[in-house]
Design a protein around this motif. Structure first.
Motif, PDB file in Angstrom:
ATOM      1  N   HIS A  90       0.888  -1.390   0.169  1.00  0.00           N
ATOM      2  CA  HIS A  90      -0.006  -0.047  -0.019  1.00  0.00           C
ATOM      3  C   HIS A  90       1.047   1.270  -0.071  1.00  0.00           C
ATOM      4  O   HIS A  90       0.647   2.000  -0.661  1.00  0.00           O
ATOM      5  CB  HIS A  90      -1.030  -0.313   1.132  1.00  0.00           C
ATOM      6  N   VAL A  91       1.740   1.311   0.764  1.00  0.00           N
ATOM      7  CA  VAL A  91       2.990   2.249   1.048  1.00  0.00           C
ATOM      8  C   VAL A  91       3.327   2.537  -0.490  1.00  0.00           C
ATOM      9  O   VAL A  91       3.558   3.660  -0.961  1.00  0.00           O
ATOM     10  CB  VAL A  91       3.969   2.217   2.072  1.00  0.00           C
ATOM     11  N   GLU A  92       4.167   1.509  -1.136  1.00  0.00           N
ATOM     12  CA  GLU A  92       4.731   1.522  -2.371  1.00  0.00           C
ATOM     13  C   GLU A  92       3.819   2.035  -3.352  1.00  0.00           C
ATOM     14  O   GLU A  92       4.039   3.062  -4.153  1.00  0.00           O
ATOM     15  CB  GLU A  92       5.432   0.537  -2.704  1.00  0.00           C
ATOM     16  N   ASP A  93       2.464   1.658  -3.419  1.00  0.00           N
ATOM     17  CA  ASP A  93       1.681   2.049  -4.382  1.00  0.00           C
ATOM     18  C   ASP A  93       1.260   3.557  -4.401  1.00  0.00           C
ATOM     19  O   ASP A  93       0.997   4.216  -5.181  1.00  0.00           O
ATOM     20  CB  ASP A  93       0.453   1.070  -4.257  1.00  0.00           C
ATOM     21  N   THR A  94       1.025   3.870  -3.016  1.00  0.00           N
ATOM     22  CA  THR A  94       0.590   5.226  -2.885  1.00  0.00           C
ATOM     23  C   THR A  94       1.642   6.065  -3.035  1.00  0.00           C
ATOM     24  O   THR A  94       1.377   7.231  -3.620  1.00  0.00           O
ATOM     25  CB  THR A  94       0.110   5.412  -1.277  1.00  0.00           C
ATOM     26  N   VAL A  95       2.849   6.023  -2.843  1.00  0.00           N
ATOM     27  CA  VAL A  95       4.024   6.815  -3.008  1.00  0.00           C
ATOM     28  C   VAL A  95       4.192   6.980  -4.480  1.00  0.00           C
ATOM     29  O   VAL A  95       3.977   8.220  -4.953  1.00  0.00           O
ATOM     30  CB  VAL A  95       5.551   6.198  -2.438  1.00  0.00           C
ATOM     31  N   VAL A  96       3.971   6.043  -5.270  1.00  0.00           N
ATOM     32  CA  VAL A  96       4.095   6.078  -6.649  1.00  0.00           C
ATOM     33  C   VAL A  96       2.962   7.035  -7.349  1.00  0.00           C
ATOM     34  O   VAL A  96       3.149   7.796  -8.175  1.00  0.00           O
ATOM     35  CB  VAL A  96       4.335   4.575  -7.306  1.00  0.00           C
ATOM     36  N   ALA A  97       1.646   6.341  -6.932  1.00  0.00           N
ATOM     37  CA  ALA A  97       0.529   7.164  -7.290  1.00  0.00           C
ATOM     38  C   ALA A  97       0.462   8.722  -7.022  1.00  0.00           C
ATOM     39  O   ALA A  97       0.335   9.606  -7.865  1.00  0.00           O
ATOM     40  CB  ALA A  97      -0.701   6.495  -6.775  1.00  0.00           C
ATOM     41  N   ASP A  98       0.983   8.990  -5.815  1.00  0.00           N
ATOM     42  CA  ASP A  98       1.045  10.395  -5.375  1.00  0.00           C
ATOM     43  C   ASP A  98       2.116  11.041  -6.239  1.00  0.00           C
ATOM     44  O   ASP A  98       2.077  12.346  -6.680  1.00  0.00           O
ATOM     45  CB  ASP A  98       1.356  10.819  -4.034  1.00  0.00           C
ATOM     46  N   ALA A  99       3.238  10.526  -6.585  1.00  0.00           N
ATOM     47  CA  ALA A  99       4.239  11.209  -7.378  1.00  0.00           C
ATOM     48  C   ALA A  99       3.706  11.525  -8.858  1.00  0.00           C
ATOM     49  O   ALA A  99       3.912  12.227  -9.530  1.00  0.00           O
ATOM     50  CB  ALA A  99       5.444  10.341  -7.409  1.00  0.00           C
ATOM     51  N   LEU A 100       2.943  10.261  -9.362  1.00  0.00           N
ATOM     52  CA  LEU A 100       2.550  10.343 -10.847  1.00  0.00           C
ATOM     53  C   LEU A 100       1.536  11.638 -10.723  1.00  0.00           C
ATOM     54  O   LEU A 100       1.491  12.439 -11.909  1.00  0.00           O
ATOM     55  CB  LEU A 100       2.080   9.185 -11.195  1.00  0.00           C
ATOM     56  N   ASP A 101       0.690  11.625  -9.619  1.00  0.00           N
ATOM     57  CA  ASP A 101      -0.396  12.757  -9.634  1.00  0.00           C
ATOM     58  C   ASP A 101       0.373  14.207  -9.695  1.00  0.00           C
ATOM     59  O   ASP A 101      -0.155  15.087 -10.191  1.00  0.00           O
ATOM     60  CB  ASP A 101      -1.348  12.592  -8.462  1.00  0.00           C
ATOM     61  N   ARG A 102       1.578  14.188  -9.222  1.00  0.00           N
ATOM     62  CA  ARG A 102       2.434  15.642  -9.333  1.00  0.00           C
ATOM     63  C   ARG A 102       3.131  15.558 -10.648  1.00  0.00           C
ATOM     64  O   ARG A 102       3.798  16.624 -10.947  1.00  0.00           O
ATOM     65  CB  ARG A 102       3.393  15.704  -8.125  1.00  0.00           C
ATOM     66  N   GLY A 103       3.045  14.649 -11.261  1.00  0.00           N
ATOM     67  CA  GLY A 103       3.622  14.749 -12.553  1.00  0.00           C
ATOM     68  C   GLY A 103       5.256  14.305 -12.372  1.00  0.00           C
ATOM     69  O   GLY A 103       5.924  14.440 -13.488  1.00  0.00           O
ATOM     70  N   ASP A 104       5.484  13.735 -11.497  1.00  0.00           N
ATOM     71  CA  ASP A 104       6.585  13.200 -10.981  1.00  0.00           C
ATOM     72  C   ASP A 104       6.923  11.877 -11.684  1.00  0.00           C
ATOM     73  O   ASP A 104       5.965  11.021 -11.545  1.00  0.00           O
ATOM     74  CB  ASP A 104       7.016  13.138  -9.758  1.00  0.00           C
ATOM     75  N   THR A 105       8.184  11.479 -12.337  1.00  0.00           N
ATOM     76  CA  THR A 105       8.382  10.185 -12.676  1.00  0.00           C
ATOM     77  C   THR A 105       9.415   9.277 -11.876  1.00  0.00           C
ATOM     78  O   THR A 105       9.543   8.204 -12.021  1.00  0.00           O
ATOM     79  CB  THR A 105       8.767  10.001 -14.111  1.00  0.00           C
ATOM     80  N   ARG A 106       9.755  10.032 -10.807  1.00  0.00           N
ATOM     81  CA  ARG A 106      10.807   9.475  -9.769  1.00  0.00           C
ATOM     82  C   ARG A 106      10.115   9.379  -8.302  1.00  0.00           C
ATOM     83  O   ARG A 106       9.536  10.439  -8.256  1.00  0.00           O
ATOM     84  CB  ARG A 106      12.177  10.144  -9.947  1.00  0.00           C
ATOM     85  N   VAL A 107      10.396   8.379  -7.542  1.00  0.00           N
ATOM     86  CA  VAL A 107      10.333   8.503  -6.449  1.00  0.00           C
ATOM     87  C   VAL A 107      11.563   8.409  -5.403  1.00  0.00           C
ATOM     88  O   VAL A 107      12.301   7.379  -5.732  1.00  0.00           O
ATOM     89  CB  VAL A 107       9.174   7.229  -5.926  1.00  0.00           C
ATOM     90  N   GLY A 108      11.723   9.231  -4.721  1.00  0.00           N
ATOM     91  CA  GLY A 108      12.774   9.267  -3.731  1.00  0.00           C
ATOM     92  C   GLY A 108      12.882   8.524  -2.672  1.00  0.00           C
ATOM     93  O   GLY A 108      11.703   8.178  -1.977  1.00  0.00           O
ATOM     94  N   GLU A 109      14.102   8.266  -1.877  1.00  0.00           N
ATOM     95  CA  GLU A 109      14.092   7.541  -0.534  1.00  0.00           C
ATOM     96  C   GLU A 109      13.316   8.458   0.452  1.00  0.00           C
ATOM     97  O   GLU A 109      12.819   7.887   1.296  1.00  0.00           O
ATOM     98  CB  GLU A 109      15.462   7.306  -0.494  1.00  0.00           C
TER      99      GLU A 109
END
Length: 183
Positions: A90-109
């Motif tokens: 859930h955390v991994e999916d949420t982090v990625v989804a939130d990043a994509l919502d912001r137009g980001d293609t990268r997720v940082g540590e």
């Protein structure tokens, strides 16, 4: 339902980390500067220094720190939990989804650390049981980095299952290198 849940007393945790740091310092001091393992051990000691700063802040200054309004109570510790596979996912999916919502293609540590700590915090002055996950993430994002690094390390320990079944891959590589250096 978390894997393991643990109340962590700040004084006891500080003492545990100081002992671990002292043991690392002895190991580093005993090694020649050109030994590859020395740098890794020194980095571990420096990581412990960061965590100790976070813990001392939580114990001594958090409740009165005007820069961190989400922590208003003076407490002796917090309760953290290990994450199940579903919670971790859930955390991994949420982090990625939130990043994509912001137009980001990268997720940082750093962002991922915030989400893990938010998901794993069971009881602490910065969250309460009525908060949504999004509200918990927002609250956790206001905490100092040294505290977050410590909490993330403890969440990782609580999430990991099994005992030390032998050398880690890193230890095995260092051992092989040492053997090669001898020949």
């Amino acid at each position: 339902m978390p894997l393991k849940e643990e109340y962590i007393d700040f004084d006891e945790e500080i003492q545990r980390l100081e002992q671990k740091r002292d043991a690392l310092a002895e190991q580093v001091a005993a090694l020649d500067e050109d030994v590859p393992k020395r740098e890794g051990l020194a980095e571990q000691g420096q990581d412990i220094d960061v965590c100790l700063r976070g813990l001392r802040w939580a114990r001594d200054d958090a409740a009165t720190d005007d820069g961190v309004p989400v922590w208003s109570d003076d407490v002796d510790g917090v309760t953290l939990a290990g994450l199940t596979g579903g919670e971790f996912g859930h955390v991994e999916d949420t982090v990625v989804a939130d990043a994509l919502d912001r137009g980001d293609t990268r997720v940082g540590e750093g962002l991922t650390r915030i989400y893990y700590v938010a998901k794993a915090t069971q009881q602490a002055p910065y969250v309460d049981g009525s908060m949504s996950f999004t509200d918990s993430v927002q609250a956790v994002s206001q905490l100092p980095v040294p505290f977050l690094k410590w909490a993330d390390d403890r969440v990782d320990e609580l999430t990991t299952i099994g005992g030390d079944e032998g050398n880690s891959f890193g230890d095995l590589v260092a051992e092989k290198q040492a053997n090669q250096d001898e020949t």
